[in-house]
Motif scaffolding. Sequence first.
Motif, PDB file in Angstrom:
ATOM      1  N   VAL A  32     -44.454  33.279   9.244  1.00  0.00           N
ATOM      2  CA  VAL A  32     -44.829  32.051   8.553  1.00  0.00           C
ATOM      3  C   VAL A  32     -43.738  31.756   7.533  1.00  0.00           C
ATOM      4  CG1 VAL A  32     -47.310  32.392   8.826  1.00  0.00           C
ATOM      5  CG2 VAL A  32     -46.163  33.370   6.868  1.00  0.00           C
ATOM      6  N   PRO A  33     -43.611  30.496   7.120  1.00  0.00           N
ATOM      7  CA  PRO A  33     -42.602  30.206   6.103  1.00  0.00           C
ATOM      8  C   PRO A  33     -42.863  31.004   4.834  1.00  0.00           C
ATOM      9  CG  PRO A  33     -43.993  28.282   6.566  1.00  0.00           C
ATOM     10  CD  PRO A  33     -44.322  29.329   7.579  1.00  0.00           C
ATOM     11  N   GLY A  34     -41.796  31.306   4.124  1.00  0.00           N
ATOM     12  CA  GLY A  34     -41.924  32.140   2.934  1.00  0.00           C
ATOM     13  C   GLY A  34     -42.941  31.610   1.949  1.00  0.00           C
ATOM     14  N   TRP A  35     -42.995  30.291   1.802  1.00  0.00           N
ATOM     15  CA  TRP A  35     -43.921  29.717   0.821  1.00  0.00           C
ATOM     16  C   TRP A  35     -45.376  29.894   1.250  1.00  0.00           C
ATOM     17  CZ3 TRP A  35     -47.159  25.978   2.646  1.00  0.00           C
ATOM     18  CH2 TRP A  35     -46.800  25.374   3.865  1.00  0.00           C
ATOM     19  N   ASN A 179     -36.059  28.133  -0.721  1.00  0.00           N
ATOM     20  CA  ASN A 179     -37.176  28.322  -1.644  1.00  0.00           C
ATOM     21  C   ASN A 179     -36.730  28.280  -3.108  1.00  0.00           C
ATOM     22  OD1 ASN A 179     -39.724  29.187  -0.006  1.00  0.00           O
ATOM     23  ND2 ASN A 179     -38.034  30.340   0.919  1.00  0.00           N
TER      24      ASN A 179
ATOM     25  N   PRO B 120     -48.923  31.315  15.602  1.00  0.00           N
ATOM     26  CA  PRO B 120     -48.483  32.165  14.487  1.00  0.00           C
ATOM     27  C   PRO B 120     -47.585  31.447  13.482  1.00  0.00           C
ATOM     28  CG  PRO B 120     -48.207  33.306  16.583  1.00  0.00           C
ATOM     29  CD  PRO B 120     -48.599  31.898  16.909  1.00  0.00           C
ATOM     30  N   ARG B 121     -46.894  30.437  13.927  1.00  0.00           N
ATOM     31  CA  ARG B 121     -46.026  29.700  12.997  1.00  0.00           C
ATOM     32  C   ARG B 121     -46.784  28.653  12.196  1.00  0.00           C
ATOM     33  NH1 ARG B 121     -40.322  31.227  12.204  1.00  0.00           N
ATOM     34  NH2 ARG B 121     -40.281  33.018  13.559  1.00  0.00           N
ATOM     35  N   ASN B 122     -48.079  28.520  12.448  1.00  0.00           N
ATOM     36  CA  ASN B 122     -48.914  27.620  11.642  1.00  0.00           C
ATOM     37  C   ASN B 122     -48.527  26.151  11.750  1.00  0.00           C
ATOM     38  OD1 ASN B 122     -50.758  29.409  10.471  1.00  0.00           O
ATOM     39  ND2 ASN B 122     -49.218  30.108   9.006  1.00  0.00           N
ATOM     40  N   SER B 165     -38.470  22.057   1.606  1.00  0.00           N
ATOM     41  CA  SER B 165     -37.819  22.909   2.604  1.00  0.00           C
ATOM     42  C   SER B 165     -38.824  23.642   3.487  1.00  0.00           C
ATOM     43  CB  SER B 165     -36.896  23.903   1.893  1.00  0.00           C
ATOM     44  OG  SER B 165     -37.611  24.566   0.881  1.00  0.00           O
ATOM     45  N   GLN B 166     -40.026  23.083   3.598  1.00  0.00           N
ATOM     46  CA  GLN B 166     -41.062  23.765   4.380  1.00  0.00           C
ATOM     47  C   GLN B 166     -40.625  24.002   5.822  1.00  0.00           C
ATOM     48  OE1 GLN B 166     -43.094  24.532   2.258  1.00  0.00           O
ATOM     49  NE2 GLN B 166     -43.938  22.879   1.063  1.00  0.00           N
ATOM     50  N   GLY B 169     -38.208  26.865   6.464  1.00  0.00           N
ATOM     51  CA  GLY B 169     -38.879  28.152   6.494  1.00  0.00           C
ATOM     52  C   GLY B 169     -39.696  28.340   7.760  1.00  0.00           C
ATOM     53  N   ALA B 170     -40.305  27.247   8.232  1.00  0.00           N
ATOM     54  CA  ALA B 170     -41.238  27.372   9.355  1.00  0.00           C
ATOM     55  C   ALA B 170     -40.532  27.770  10.651  1.00  0.00           C
ATOM     56  CB  ALA B 170     -41.989  26.055   9.552  1.00  0.00           C
TER      57      ALA B 170
END
Lengths: 409, 190
Positions: A32-35, A179, B120-122, B165-166, B169-170
């Motif tokens: 999942v993304p860090g945030w 981030n 899993p990556r939402n 920056s979502q 990260g995703a």
Amino acid sequence: MTPSRLRLGLFAALVAGPALAQAPAPAQAPAVPGWAVGRPEGSTLAPHAPRLTVTPLDQVPVSQIRLPPGFRAEVYAHGMPGARMMAEGPNGTIFAGTRAIGRVYAVSRNPDGTTRTRIIAQGLAQPNGLVMIGTSLYVIAVNRVLRYDNIEANLDNVPAPVDLTAAFGLPTEQDHAGNHHWKFASLGPDGRIYTNVGVNCNVCQTDRDRFALLVSFNPDGSDRRIEARGIRNSVGMAHHPVTRELWATNNARDWAGNDWPQDTLHRIRRSGEDHGFPFCSAGAADPQHNNGRQCSEFVQPAALLGPHVASLGMRFYTGTMFPEQYRNQIFIARRGSWNRERLTGYDVVVAHLDPQGNVMRIEEFMTGLRDDANQRFHDRPVDVHVMRDGSLLVAGEQMGAIYRITYSR
Amino acid sequence: MAAALIAAATAPAARAQDAARGAELAAHRCVNCHGENGRSGMADIPSLAGQPAGYITVQMILFREGIRQVPAMLAFAEGVPDRDIEDIAAWFASLPPGPPEDRRPRDAALFAAGQAIAGPRNCGVCHLPGYSGREQMPRLAAQREEYLARAMREYRDGQRVGVDSQMNGAVFGLSDAELDALAHYLSQRD
């Protein structure tokens, strides 16, 4: 990489396995993304959409603002989408940085008391950190540090800035993995530039000499000094006008519940103190990243500011217009929550200190922008600034407006 | 419940957008590439029909401000006033979404592989479980496959950022093959 991330990453690789046998599993892939680390199953909380278009004056929600008796709010400037952190030039020009829209605004006063707004820089990545030293405006855009000399005399024809990026050597957006790479900047009483280096994730074991810091520099970028360690992401700081101690707001981690951890206010008595992140937040052990550390070994927060409120810009009130009880107290803008089922923040509070510098209470000051009944908001206060006449400016990022608060008996 | 709360949380739009005016504006500058009905028939050009107005507005402003740099969009975004952007966005948002005419048949294995990554990556948390998007977060369902693959590569490789920056990260760390599978899966959703 943390064990939980590793497990999730392997799981993702395994379930994707059959069709992707030719694709090697990435070594560093977070699931999942860090945030979003720690996000519970099924949650649809996500950051609120910004508004990047101009809000007309008649839509600026100044009439919603509530203040203590004797105070009054007016629109000082508007039409500045995304306006955030403020700095004032010697001639009274207010500069405002932004994040997504990449602009720096300048607000000057016309002879008739109205204001005029110009865009003096654009196309920058998150130019949120502004500091004025003499007649030079410093703009910190992630790792880029730009110095605009004699800026107030050149608002209509801004010369190319002096590029100090290499001298400061701040981590890039890539180093941050996207981030918490935007900056707040403040001029210390020692003439140094103080800024934040936010953590490169939501919560993780990180290089604690490189991220989650407050740092200071000489204005030419030399002599980097760590002022505080283990502060997740501070987007507001100021020195006490009497004690000269550095104080800072901090945004706590996400996805650990609606009410924990609270955002915090920090008092830095000595350079280099450790405030505990990621092991501890708001004075208590982190559920995933404590690593067996005692929270008592770290500097405790000076005050708790509320869960997920996004406490940002802060200034000590050094003017004389407001009643004496506000002198040298801390005004703090709370941008407002997204990582919480019910909204919190969207206001300005005052941290009242006793003569020893202990926070006695946190008091609401500017409210009315959060609509609890309908769970909506009218604007998002992100910074405060004390003008020379003692009035207080509040930047409203969502509506691109700057409000001015005055007091009269 | 939470989705309803979030949808309601946004501050009100400052003026009523004029989709009819947006249609006029789009007829001269947008539809040649993005399609008369907002469904692109051109490779690498995204469909805009049914995209959330907030997404189109934000992206157009990022183009205009030079934050998102796409050469083909430069001339169309330069100096466009907010009002035009909001009206164009309102028009595209009002169009019924759907797949491009040249959408390829579903590859069951690739679809399954993409689906296995999306969970899993939402992806569905922000873009919603049906991938219809909301506010600043785009509709992904039935989008052009090669556009999705390229967009995600650009986010992964740090060549594109949104208002935050979502997305970087995703998709961090996903291989080209994984992104291709994800793009196929999303493009096949309706």
